[in-house]
Write a protein that holds these residues in place. Structure first.
Motif, PDB file in Angstrom:
ATOM      1  N   VAL A 184       3.351  22.729  22.285  1.00 53.81           N
ATOM      2  CA  VAL A 184       1.907  22.491  22.318  1.00 53.81           C
ATOM      3  C   VAL A 184       1.614  20.997  22.212  1.00 53.81           C
ATOM      4  CG1 VAL A 184      -0.255  22.827  21.055  1.00 53.81           C
ATOM      5  CG2 VAL A 184       1.294  24.758  21.419  1.00 53.81           C
ATOM      6  N   ALA A 185       2.345  20.345  21.286  1.00 54.29           N
ATOM      7  CA  ALA A 185       2.116  18.903  21.086  1.00 54.29           C
ATOM      8  C   ALA A 185       2.476  18.105  22.335  1.00 54.29           C
ATOM      9  CB  ALA A 185       2.927  18.412  19.897  1.00 54.29           C
ATOM     10  N   LEU A 186       3.580  18.487  22.978  1.00 54.53           N
ATOM     11  CA  LEU A 186       4.017  17.750  24.165  1.00 54.53           C
ATOM     12  C   LEU A 186       3.035  17.884  25.321  1.00 54.53           C
ATOM     13  CD1 LEU A 186       7.849  18.546  24.166  1.00 54.53           C
ATOM     14  CD2 LEU A 186       6.779  16.304  23.796  1.00 54.53           C
ATOM     15  N   ASN A 187       2.304  18.976  25.335  1.00 56.19           N
ATOM     16  CA  ASN A 187       1.400  19.226  26.456  1.00 56.19           C
ATOM     17  C   ASN A 187      -0.066  19.171  26.041  1.00 56.19           C
ATOM     18  OD1 ASN A 187       3.241  20.122  28.846  1.00 56.19           O
ATOM     19  ND2 ASN A 187       4.025  21.243  27.054  1.00 56.19           N
ATOM     20  N   ALA A 188      -0.304  18.535  24.888  1.00 57.84           N
ATOM     21  CA  ALA A 188      -1.672  18.451  24.380  1.00 57.84           C
ATOM     22  C   ALA A 188      -2.350  17.168  24.848  1.00 57.84           C
ATOM     23  CB  ALA A 188      -1.670  18.509  22.854  1.00 57.84           C
ATOM     24  N   ALA A 189      -3.655  17.283  25.082  1.00 58.74           N
ATOM     25  CA  ALA A 189      -4.490  16.118  25.384  1.00 58.74           C
ATOM     26  C   ALA A 189      -5.857  16.385  24.768  1.00 58.74           C
ATOM     27  CB  ALA A 189      -4.591  15.903  26.886  1.00 58.74           C
ATOM     28  N   TRP A 190      -6.652  15.323  24.635  1.00 61.51           N
ATOM     29  CA  TRP A 190      -7.943  15.454  23.979  1.00 61.51           C
ATOM     30  C   TRP A 190      -9.014  14.781  24.830  1.00 61.51           C
ATOM     31  CZ3 TRP A 190      -3.297  14.567  21.855  1.00 61.51           C
ATOM     32  CH2 TRP A 190      -2.857  15.422  20.835  1.00 61.51           C
ATOM     33  N   PHE A 191     -10.151  15.426  24.929  1.00 58.65           N
ATOM     34  CA  PHE A 191     -11.223  14.817  25.710  1.00 58.65           C
ATOM     35  C   PHE A 191     -12.536  14.890  24.925  1.00 58.65           C
ATOM     36  CE2 PHE A 191     -12.048  19.238  26.772  1.00 58.65           C
ATOM     37  CZ  PHE A 191     -13.441  19.290  26.894  1.00 58.65           C
ATOM     38  N   VAL A 192     -13.427  14.004  25.313  1.00 58.90           N
ATOM     39  CA  VAL A 192     -14.765  14.009  24.758  1.00 58.90           C
ATOM     40  C   VAL A 192     -15.714  13.432  25.795  1.00 58.90           C
ATOM     41  CG1 VAL A 192     -14.605  11.703  23.718  1.00 58.90           C
ATOM     42  CG2 VAL A 192     -16.176  13.377  22.736  1.00 58.90           C
ATOM     43  N   PHE A 193     -16.898  13.966  25.847  1.00 60.85           N
ATOM     44  CA  PHE A 193     -17.915  13.342  26.675  1.00 60.85           C
ATOM     45  C   PHE A 193     -19.224  13.324  25.880  1.00 60.85           C
ATOM     46  CE2 PHE A 193     -17.980  17.838  27.904  1.00 60.85           C
ATOM     47  CZ  PHE A 193     -19.328  18.170  27.796  1.00 60.85           C
ATOM     48  N   THR A 227     -12.017  17.497  21.862  1.00 53.47           N
ATOM     49  CA  THR A 227     -11.562  18.863  22.123  1.00 53.47           C
ATOM     50  C   THR A 227     -10.129  18.813  22.652  1.00 53.47           C
ATOM     51  OG1 THR A 227     -13.792  19.627  22.644  1.00 53.47           O
ATOM     52  CG2 THR A 227     -11.957  20.966  23.464  1.00 53.47           C
ATOM     53  N   GLN A 228      -9.246  19.625  22.028  1.00 47.11           N
ATOM     54  CA  GLN A 228      -7.846  19.637  22.473  1.00 47.11           C
ATOM     55  C   GLN A 228      -7.672  20.619  23.620  1.00 47.11           C
ATOM     56  OE1 GLN A 228      -4.926  20.022  19.364  1.00 47.11           O
ATOM     57  NE2 GLN A 228      -3.367  20.836  20.761  1.00 47.11           N
ATOM     58  N   ILE A 229      -6.870  20.218  24.610  1.00 48.13           N
ATOM     59  CA  ILE A 229      -6.579  21.081  25.755  1.00 48.13           C
ATOM     60  C   ILE A 229      -5.093  21.043  26.052  1.00 48.13           C
ATOM     61  CG2 ILE A 229      -8.866  20.803  26.810  1.00 48.13           C
ATOM     62  CD1 ILE A 229      -7.577  18.751  28.722  1.00 48.13           C
ATOM     63  N   ASP A 230      -4.649  21.984  26.891  1.00 44.16           N
ATOM     64  CA  ASP A 230      -3.270  22.025  27.379  1.00 44.16           C
ATOM     65  C   ASP A 230      -3.285  21.480  28.803  1.00 44.16           C
ATOM     66  OD1 ASP A 230      -0.764  22.772  28.500  1.00 44.16           O
ATOM     67  OD2 ASP A 230      -0.575  24.413  27.063  1.00 44.16           O
ATOM     68  N   ILE A 231      -2.581  20.385  29.019  1.00 46.40           N
ATOM     69  CA  ILE A 231      -2.653  19.707  30.321  1.00 46.40           C
ATOM     70  C   ILE A 231      -2.077  20.552  31.454  1.00 46.40           C
ATOM     71  CG2 ILE A 231      -2.565  17.452  29.209  1.00 46.40           C
ATOM     72  CD1 ILE A 231       0.349  17.223  30.113  1.00 46.40           C
ATOM     73  N   ARG A 232      -1.263  21.581  31.088  1.00 44.42           N
ATOM     74  CA  ARG A 232      -0.665  22.431  32.121  1.00 44.42           C
ATOM     75  C   ARG A 232      -1.660  23.433  32.663  1.00 44.42           C
ATOM     76  NH1 ARG A 232       4.154  24.380  28.316  1.00 44.42           N
ATOM     77  NH2 ARG A 232       2.264  24.576  27.025  1.00 44.42           N
ATOM     78  N   THR A 233      -2.650  23.814  31.861  1.00 39.24           N
ATOM     79  CA  THR A 233      -3.569  24.879  32.278  1.00 39.24           C
ATOM     80  C   THR A 233      -5.022  24.425  32.392  1.00 39.24           C
ATOM     81  OG1 THR A 233      -3.771  25.569  29.958  1.00 39.24           O
ATOM     82  CG2 THR A 233      -2.105  26.691  31.302  1.00 39.24           C
ATOM     83  N   ASP A 234      -5.401  23.455  31.564  1.00 46.47           N
ATOM     84  CA  ASP A 234      -6.806  23.015  31.573  1.00 46.47           C
ATOM     85  C   ASP A 234      -6.968  21.842  32.539  1.00 46.47           C
ATOM     86  OD1 ASP A 234      -7.518  24.880  29.562  1.00 46.47           O
ATOM     87  OD2 ASP A 234      -6.665  23.544  28.048  1.00 46.47           O
ATOM     88  N   LYS A 235      -7.475  22.156  33.719  1.00 42.84           N
ATOM     89  CA  LYS A 235      -7.557  21.131  34.766  1.00 42.84           C
ATOM     90  C   LYS A 235      -8.992  20.847  35.222  1.00 42.84           C
ATOM     91  CE  LYS A 235      -3.012  22.478  36.456  1.00 42.84           C
ATOM     92  NZ  LYS A 235      -2.207  22.994  37.587  1.00 42.84           N
TER      93      LYS A 235
END
Length: 287
Positions: A184-193, A227-235
């Motif tokens: 999860v950590a390796l594929n985690a990213a965070w976004f905000v708007f 917000t945390q997302i998974d870069i493999r699925t959240d596109k």
């Protein structure tokens, strides 16, 4: 003539009296003999019943002995070992019962007027068989005690193996959790708007007059606002705004902004690996 007749009558009378006494004596002797025979028959019947009881005891002992098997593999499992212990206990109890009955029978024969040499010989044979069986049961008990030690050792070994398996299972489960968390950590990213003022309030951006906007340079920026997302699925990220600008650095050609029928923007990440290669934080300013 009258004297002769009287004499003959007297002789007949005395002869008849003698016969009566003789018959009474014979009847008494016969009655005594019948009583003695009845007593003998009752005593012999009692003795034979005791003989049969002892023989039945030995038969049951032999059956139980045939069930006892202390060879390798026959004592696997707690129930099999308990069955053997129960059979040996049964044999011991039957031996004690036979020992008591044989002693009573021997005493009965010693006090009997009808004890034959053959009956006494049979009793001697019973005593020899009893001693032989007693020695056999002692050997079985000794061997069983030895086997029990081995069974206990095996039980301990099995318990140890089960504990090892449980430990390994728990360890593997813990490792699986760690691997999953790492994944999860390796594929985690965070976004905000948010609007400029909203992002400033959370110390995500800072902007001074006539200076370039600084992004994520304040160490105290509010990480919980992301917000945390998974870069493999959240596109795709809906921005709910008609105007948006990416403030963090992401390679060109790895994303695009699309509009819906209401002109609301959505960020579409077309090449996730490259898009997130520069930064795992995405900051978007909307108006």
């Amino acid at each position: 003539m009258k004297k002769l007749l009287l004499l003959l009558a007297c002789v007949g009378f005395f002869s008849s009296c003698g016969d009566m006494k003789k018959n009474q004596s014979l009847k008494a002797e016969n009655d005594s003999l019948n009583i003695a025979l009845a007593e003998r028959d009752a005593e012999l019947e009692n003795i034979m019943a005791a003989f049969n009881e002892v023989q039945e005891g030995f038969r049951l002992i032999n059956e139980a002995e045939n069930r006892v098997d202390l060879q390798a593999g026959s004592m696997e499992g707690t129930s099999a070992a308990q069955k053997i212990r129960d059979d040996i206990r049964f044999i011991s109890e039957k031996l004690q019962s036979n020992r008591t009955r044989i002693a009573e029978l021997e005493e009965q024969l010693n006090n009997s007027k009808y004890a034959s040499a053959q009956l006494k010989k049979t009793i001697a044979g019973f005593k020899q068989e009893l001693e032989a069986k007693s020695q056999q049961i002692e050997t079985l008990q000794t061997e069983l005690a030895s086997k029990n030690i081995r069974i206990a050792e095996l039980d301990d070994a099995v318990a140890g193996l089960n504990q090892n398996v449980a430990d390994l299972t728990a360890e593997n489960a813990a490792k699986a959790v760690i691997v999953a968390n790492q994944d999860v950590a390796l594929n985690a990213a965070w976004f905000v708007f948010g609007t400029s003022s909203e992002l400033k309030d959370q110390k995500i951006i800072s902007k001074k007059f006539l200076q370039k906007t600084k992004v994520l340079e304040d160490e105290d920026f509010n990480k919980d606002y992301f917000t945390q997302i998974d870069i493999r699925t959240d596109k795709e990220i809906k921005l709910y705004s008609k105007d948006a600008k990416l403030l963090t650095s992401h390679p060109e050609g790895t994303y695009k902004l699309t509009k819906d029928d209401k002109d609301q923007l959505t960020l579409v990440i077309t090449n996730p690996n490259k898009f997130w290669s520069v930064s795992r934080y995405l900051v978007i300013e909307v108006k």
